[in-house]
Scaffold this active site. Structure first.
Site: not given
Length: 274
Positions: A91, A142, A146, A241
Site C-alpha cells: 500500500d 487505492h 483514501h 507498506h
C-alpha cells in the site's frame, strides 16, 4: 529536510488511521465474528473492517469472510491452495525514500508485486510508477483520497474515487490501469463490494500483515521476521507498506528466507486470471 517533508500531511495521517484498522484485524478482535467462527461463513451487509484470526502457525488465518463468499464479489484475501505461493502487495500513500529499495529487492528476486496507490502518489512520483510498470509490477487502485469508502452510498461517487486514479495512471504511463482495488483502511460492506464488481474491479484484502506503518515506531528486523516468517502460509496475500524503513531494509533477506522455506512469488493477475 528529509524527503518525507515534501509530501502532504493528509495522506500520512490517513495511512496511520489505516494502520489502526489493520492492527485490529491482525489481533483478530473483530466483534462481528468473534462470538462464533460460523459468522465467517457469510459477509456482513453493514460496514466493517477486514480482520484475521491466526489459528495455527503456517496455516491460512480465518478471515471475517470466507474465500468462497468473497469470490462472489470478485474479492480475495488469499488463495485456497496447498501450493507455497505468495502474492506480494504494497500500500502506497506517499513516498519517503523506501520504495526504490523495495523495488531493488523485488527485481533481484524476480518477484512480481502489486502496489495499491492513492492519487497523490502517482502525481508526486511518476518515475516510480513508470519503474513499477517497466519491471513487471501491477499498479492497483487505492482511491484518490483514501476515504472510508463504506460511507459512500452513491455508485457515481464511488466510481469517481477510482476513476481519478485511473486517469492519473494513464497520463503517466499511457496505458489503462489494471482494475485491482484495495479498500482504504480495509473497511468494506457488501454494497461496496457489489459496486466494485459492477465497475469491473477485483477487490483485495490480505491474509498477512504486520505493524509496519508507524514511522517513529518501526519494528526491528527480529520483530518483522517473527511475524512474517511464522505466519506465512500457502496462497498468502501479503500486505506491506512502502513507507516502512524496516521493509526497505529487510525485504531482500525476507524474500530469501521465504524462498528457502519453499515459497515462490506470483502476481495477483495469476490469481484472478486477468
Amino acid at each position: 529536510m528529509s524527503s518525507s517533508h515534501h509530501y502532504p500531511l493528509i495522506p500520512k495521517l490517513l495511512f496511520l488511521l489505516a494502520g489502526a484498522f489493520i492492527l485490529g484485524g491482525q489481533a483478530g478482535k473483530l466483534h462481528s465474528w468473534q462470538k462464533s467462527q460460523t459468522a465467517s461463513a457469510s459477509l456482513l451487509s453493514e460496514s466493517t473492517s477486514w480482520g484475521l484470526s491466526f489459528q495455527k502457525e503456517g496455516e491460512r488465518p480465518v478471515g471475517n469472510a470466507t474465500i468462497n463468499d468473497l469470490g462472489k464479489y470478485h474479492a480475495y484475501y488469499a488463495e485456497d491452495t496447498n501450493e507455497k505461493k505468495i502474492y506480494l502487495t504494497f500500500d502506497a500513500g506517499y513516498e519517503n525514500g523506501n520504495t526504490p529499495r523495495i523495488l531493488d529487492a523485488l527485481k533481484k528476486h524476480q518477484a512480481p508485486a502489486t502496489f495499491f496507490v492513492v492519487g497523490n502518489f502517482i502525481s508526486d512520483n511518476p518515475d516510480l510508477i513508470r519503474r513499477m510498470v517497466s519491471e513487471g509490477h501491477t499498479v492497483g487502485n487505492h482511491t484518490m483520497t483514501h476515504p472510508d469508502m463504506s460511507g459512500i452510498s452513491s455508485k457515481d461517487d464511488f466510481q469517481k474515487q477510482l476513476d481519478g486514479v485511473e486517469k492519473l495512471y494513464e497520463s503517466v504511463t499511457g496505458e489503462q490501469m489494471t482494475k485491482f482495488y484495495r479498500p482504504p483502511q480495509g473497511i468494506y460492506s457488501t454494497t461496496n463490494l457489489t459496486m466494485s464488481k459492477e465497475l469491473g474491479y477485483s477487490t483485495f484484502f490480505w491474509s498477512l500483515a504486520y505493524v509496519d506503518w508507524i514511522q517513529d515506531q518501526q519494528p526491528s528486523r527480529e520483530e518483522a521476521f517473527q511475524k512474517l516468517l511464522a505466519r506465512i502460509h500457502p496462497g498468502a496475500i501479503v500486505l506491506l507498506h512502502n513507507t516502512s524503513s524496516t521493509n526497505g531494509l529487510i525485504l531482500d533477506d525476507l524474500l530469501t528466507k521465504w524462498e528457502e522455506m519453499g515459497y515462490r512469488f506470483c502476481s495477483l493477475k495469476e490469481l484472478t486470471g486477468a
